[in-house]
Design a protein around this motif. Sequence first.
Motif, mmCIF file in Angstrom:
data_model
loop_
_atom_site.group_PDB
_atom_site.id
_atom_site.type_symbol
_atom_site.label_atom_id
_atom_site.label_comp_id
_atom_site.label_asym_id
_atom_site.label_seq_id
_atom_site.Cartn_x
_atom_site.Cartn_y
_atom_site.Cartn_z
ATOM 1 N N ILE A 170 0.857 -1.187 0.000
ATOM 2 C CA ILE A 170 0.000 0.000 0.000
ATOM 3 C C ILE A 170 0.885 1.225 0.000
ATOM 4 O O ILE A 170 2.028 1.177 0.439
ATOM 5 N N THR A 171 0.341 2.284 -0.514
ATOM 6 C CA THR A 171 1.045 3.557 -0.500
ATOM 7 C C THR A 171 0.198 4.533 0.289
ATOM 8 O O THR A 171 -0.928 4.823 -0.092
ATOM 9 N N THR A 172 0.707 4.987 1.405
ATOM 10 C CA THR A 172 0.034 6.003 2.199
ATOM 11 C C THR A 172 0.860 7.265 2.113
ATOM 12 O O THR A 172 2.020 7.284 2.508
ATOM 13 N N LEU A 173 0.253 8.282 1.595
ATOM 14 C CA LEU A 173 0.919 9.566 1.486
ATOM 15 C C LEU A 173 0.659 10.370 2.747
ATOM 16 O O LEU A 173 -0.247 10.046 3.519
ATOM 17 N N PRO A 174 1.400 11.425 2.990
ATOM 18 C CA PRO A 174 1.145 12.236 4.185
ATOM 19 C C PRO A 174 -0.189 12.972 4.073
ATOM 20 O O PRO A 174 -0.714 13.180 2.986
ATOM 21 N N VAL A 175 -0.724 13.362 5.219
ATOM 22 C CA VAL A 175 -1.929 14.181 5.235
ATOM 23 C C VAL A 175 -1.616 15.476 4.498
ATOM 24 O O VAL A 175 -0.544 16.062 4.668
ATOM 25 N N MET A 176 -2.570 15.902 3.665
ATOM 26 C CA MET A 176 -2.369 17.101 2.860
ATOM 27 C C MET A 176 -3.681 17.831 2.690
ATOM 28 O O MET A 176 -4.731 17.338 3.107
ATOM 29 N N SER A 177 -3.646 18.974 2.075
ATOM 30 C CA SER A 177 -4.883 19.717 1.806
ATOM 31 C C SER A 177 -5.690 18.973 0.748
ATOM 32 O O SER A 177 -5.152 18.185 -0.039
ATOM 33 N N ALA A 178 -6.975 19.238 0.726
ATOM 34 C CA ALA A 178 -7.833 18.630 -0.292
ATOM 35 C C ALA A 178 -7.365 19.030 -1.690
ATOM 36 O O ALA A 178 -7.372 18.220 -2.617
ATOM 37 N N ALA A 179 -6.946 20.265 -1.841
ATOM 38 C CA ALA A 179 -6.467 20.740 -3.144
ATOM 39 C C ALA A 179 -5.211 19.986 -3.571
ATOM 40 O O ALA A 179 -5.078 19.618 -4.746
ATOM 41 N N ASP A 180 -4.293 19.743 -2.638
ATOM 42 C CA ASP A 180 -3.084 18.992 -2.981
ATOM 43 C C ASP A 180 -3.418 17.555 -3.360
ATOM 44 O O ASP A 180 -2.854 17.006 -4.309
ATOM 45 N N ALA A 181 -4.334 16.925 -2.631
ATOM 46 C CA ALA A 181 -4.752 15.558 -2.964
ATOM 47 C C ALA A 181 -5.370 15.526 -4.355
ATOM 48 O O ALA A 181 -5.069 14.642 -5.165
ATOM 49 N N ASP A 182 -6.205 16.503 -4.656
ATOM 50 C CA ASP A 182 -6.833 16.607 -5.967
ATOM 51 C C ASP A 182 -5.780 16.761 -7.059
ATOM 52 O O ASP A 182 -5.869 16.134 -8.117
ATOM 53 N N SER A 183 -4.755 17.543 -6.790
ATOM 54 C CA SER A 183 -3.733 17.818 -7.805
ATOM 55 C C SER A 183 -2.904 16.588 -8.160
ATOM 56 O O SER A 183 -2.283 16.555 -9.225
ATOM 57 N N ILE A 184 -2.886 15.575 -7.295
ATOM 58 C CA ILE A 184 -2.137 14.347 -7.607
ATOM 59 C C ILE A 184 -3.061 13.192 -7.969
ATOM 60 O O ILE A 184 -2.660 12.029 -7.971
ATOM 61 N N GLY A 185 -4.341 13.508 -8.280
ATOM 62 C CA GLY A 185 -5.233 12.506 -8.837
ATOM 63 C C GLY A 185 -6.211 11.854 -7.881
ATOM 64 O O GLY A 185 -6.934 10.945 -8.262
#
Length: 132
Positions: free
Chosen positions: A4-19
């Motif tokens: 699994i790949t768990t990325l760090p907590v981020m803003s909704a906009a940042d999550a959106d920007s990476i798909g």
Amino acid sequence: MADITTLPVMSAADADSIGFARFNDVPTLPIDIPDGNFTISARTTDGRRITFFFGEYQRGAPPSFVDIQFHDQGATISNANGGRSPVFDMLTIGLGGRHAFDSRKLPDDDKPSIAVILLGEPRAPTPSDPKA
């Protein structure tokens, strides 16, 4: 164990920007779910627990559905395996904020013990889609 790949907590906009999908403008934890069966278990600071089971219809394939279960409502019902499952209240929200389903007034025997989201095939965007 599954990759699994768990990325760090981020803003909704940042999550959106990476798909990843955006839902509300709050901190977001993006997670890549592996093929096969996989469960995410979460707990609030006051101890309420919820699980998200990503299930496959075909062995080793990407998940086709998500079973959601809230574990701490208090009441339980008999389940298909001869055990007990917790029930919970839920509602669905549709067009214009309409509640197509609302379990809050149902007796415990009619409340859901699992909510199932079917992960249908992605569709091509249409001109009316916000990101088209």
